[in-house]
Design a protein around this motif. Structure first.
Motif, PDB file in Angstrom:
ATOM      1  N   ASN A  18       5.794  -0.795  -3.639  1.00 21.55           N
ATOM      2  CA  ASN A  18       5.569   0.248  -4.796  1.00 21.55           C
ATOM      3  C   ASN A  18       4.415  -0.058  -5.558  1.00 21.55           C
ATOM      4  O   ASN A  18       3.574   0.683  -6.168  1.00 21.55           O
ATOM      5  N   VAL A  19       4.252  -1.404  -5.814  1.00 22.83           N
ATOM      6  CA  VAL A  19       2.927  -1.564  -6.995  1.00 22.83           C
ATOM      7  C   VAL A  19       1.863  -1.773  -6.186  1.00 22.83           C
ATOM      8  O   VAL A  19       0.841  -1.382  -6.816  1.00 22.83           O
ATOM      9  N   PHE A  20       1.715  -2.132  -4.852  1.00 23.58           N
ATOM     10  CA  PHE A  20       0.483  -2.105  -4.327  1.00 23.58           C
ATOM     11  C   PHE A  20       0.043  -0.886  -3.233  1.00 23.58           C
ATOM     12  O   PHE A  20      -0.716  -0.915  -2.664  1.00 23.58           O
ATOM     13  N   ALA A  21       1.245   0.000  -3.266  1.00 21.65           N
ATOM     14  CA  ALA A  21       0.747   1.243  -2.543  1.00 21.65           C
ATOM     15  C   ALA A  21      -0.381   1.906  -3.118  1.00 21.65           C
ATOM     16  O   ALA A  21      -0.598   2.157  -4.262  1.00 21.65           O
ATOM     17  N   GLU A  22      -1.377   2.393  -2.256  1.00 21.73           N
ATOM     18  CA  GLU A  22      -2.656   2.859  -2.782  1.00 21.73           C
ATOM     19  C   GLU A  22      -3.042   4.096  -1.730  1.00 21.73           C
ATOM     20  O   GLU A  22      -2.795   4.130  -0.631  1.00 21.73           O
ATOM     21  N   THR A  23      -3.386   5.175  -2.538  1.00 22.46           N
ATOM     22  CA  THR A  23      -4.293   6.407  -1.703  1.00 22.46           C
ATOM     23  C   THR A  23      -5.654   6.168  -1.987  1.00 22.46           C
ATOM     24  O   THR A  23      -6.181   6.244  -3.047  1.00 22.46           O
ATOM     25  N   ILE A  59      -7.737  10.822   4.122  1.00 24.09           N
ATOM     26  CA  ILE A  59      -6.993  10.046   3.257  1.00 24.09           C
ATOM     27  C   ILE A  59      -6.210   8.839   4.054  1.00 24.09           C
ATOM     28  O   ILE A  59      -5.905   8.983   4.997  1.00 24.09           O
ATOM     29  N   THR A  60      -6.444   7.764   3.292  1.00 19.60           N
ATOM     30  CA  THR A  60      -5.598   6.594   3.947  1.00 19.60           C
ATOM     31  C   THR A  60      -4.388   6.355   2.575  1.00 19.60           C
ATOM     32  O   THR A  60      -4.874   6.380   1.734  1.00 19.60           O
ATOM     33  N   THR A  61      -3.273   6.056   2.953  1.00 15.54           N
ATOM     34  CA  THR A  61      -2.202   5.719   2.031  1.00 15.54           C
ATOM     35  C   THR A  61      -1.046   4.911   2.545  1.00 15.54           C
ATOM     36  O   THR A  61      -0.701   4.961   3.862  1.00 15.54           O
ATOM     37  N   ASP A  62      -0.722   4.007   1.726  1.00 24.10           N
ATOM     38  CA  ASP A  62       0.671   3.393   2.146  1.00 24.10           C
ATOM     39  C   ASP A  62       1.959   4.021   1.866  1.00 24.10           C
ATOM     40  O   ASP A  62       3.042   3.422   2.203  1.00 24.10           O
ATOM     41  N   LYS A  63       1.872   4.959   1.063  1.00 23.99           N
ATOM     42  CA  LYS A  63       2.998   5.830   0.584  1.00 23.99           C
ATOM     43  C   LYS A  63       2.710   7.146   1.254  1.00 23.99           C
ATOM     44  O   LYS A  63       2.047   7.989   0.698  1.00 23.99           O
ATOM     45  N   TYR A  64       3.733   7.600   1.920  1.00 24.37           N
ATOM     46  CA  TYR A  64       3.727   9.132   2.355  1.00 24.37           C
ATOM     47  C   TYR A  64       5.200   9.530   2.453  1.00 24.37           C
ATOM     48  O   TYR A  64       6.094   8.990   2.978  1.00 24.37           O
TER      49      TYR A  64
END
Length: 127
Positions: A18-23, A59-64
């Motif tokens: 959660n801390v390092f999730a980036e969009t 878009i690239t993201t770690d959170k979806y």
């Protein structure tokens, strides 16, 4: 004791995700159209009679799932805010804006992540 280490490890793993999730915006373009989910006739200067322009973002993201917002700005005035869904780690999306011939001048589209952080912007001109 072993249970405490396992619980602590799981907690740290969840916290770090959660801390390092980036969009991020991988690609951005202003175009005359979109075909097969790709921008067509990309440019930064368009004629006043264009009718409509498109802002394409990959878009690239770690959170979806998550969302991004395209904010269309003309002469420091917000002309449109378009929320867009992002449903995988790599997602192509776009918004469009009808352009009246009298709206000549400098335009910008700012892209914001779900947490309100501006992640990119692109400028273009209507002549």
């Amino acid at each position: 004791m072993k249970k405490i280490y396992i619980i602590l490890t799981i907690f740290l793993l969840i916290f770090s995700i959660n801390v390092f999730a980036e969009t991020k915006v991988k690609r951005i373009a202003i175009a005359k159209g979109i075909e097969n989910r790709e921008p067509v006739d990309v440019n930064t200067i368009f004629p006043a009679d264009i009718g409509k322009v498109y802002c394409f973002t990959e878009i690239t993201t770690d959170k979806y799932p998550t969302k991004v917002v395209h904010i269309w700005i003309y002469k420091d005035n917000i002309m449109a805010e378009v929320p867009l869904a992002v449903n995988s780690g790599r997602w192509r999306t776009y918004s469009s804006k009808k352009i009246l011939p009298k709206w000549k001048g400098d335009w910008k589209v700012e892209i914001y992540s779900e947490d309100g952080k501006m992640i990119d912007s692109i400028s273009f001109k209507i002549e």
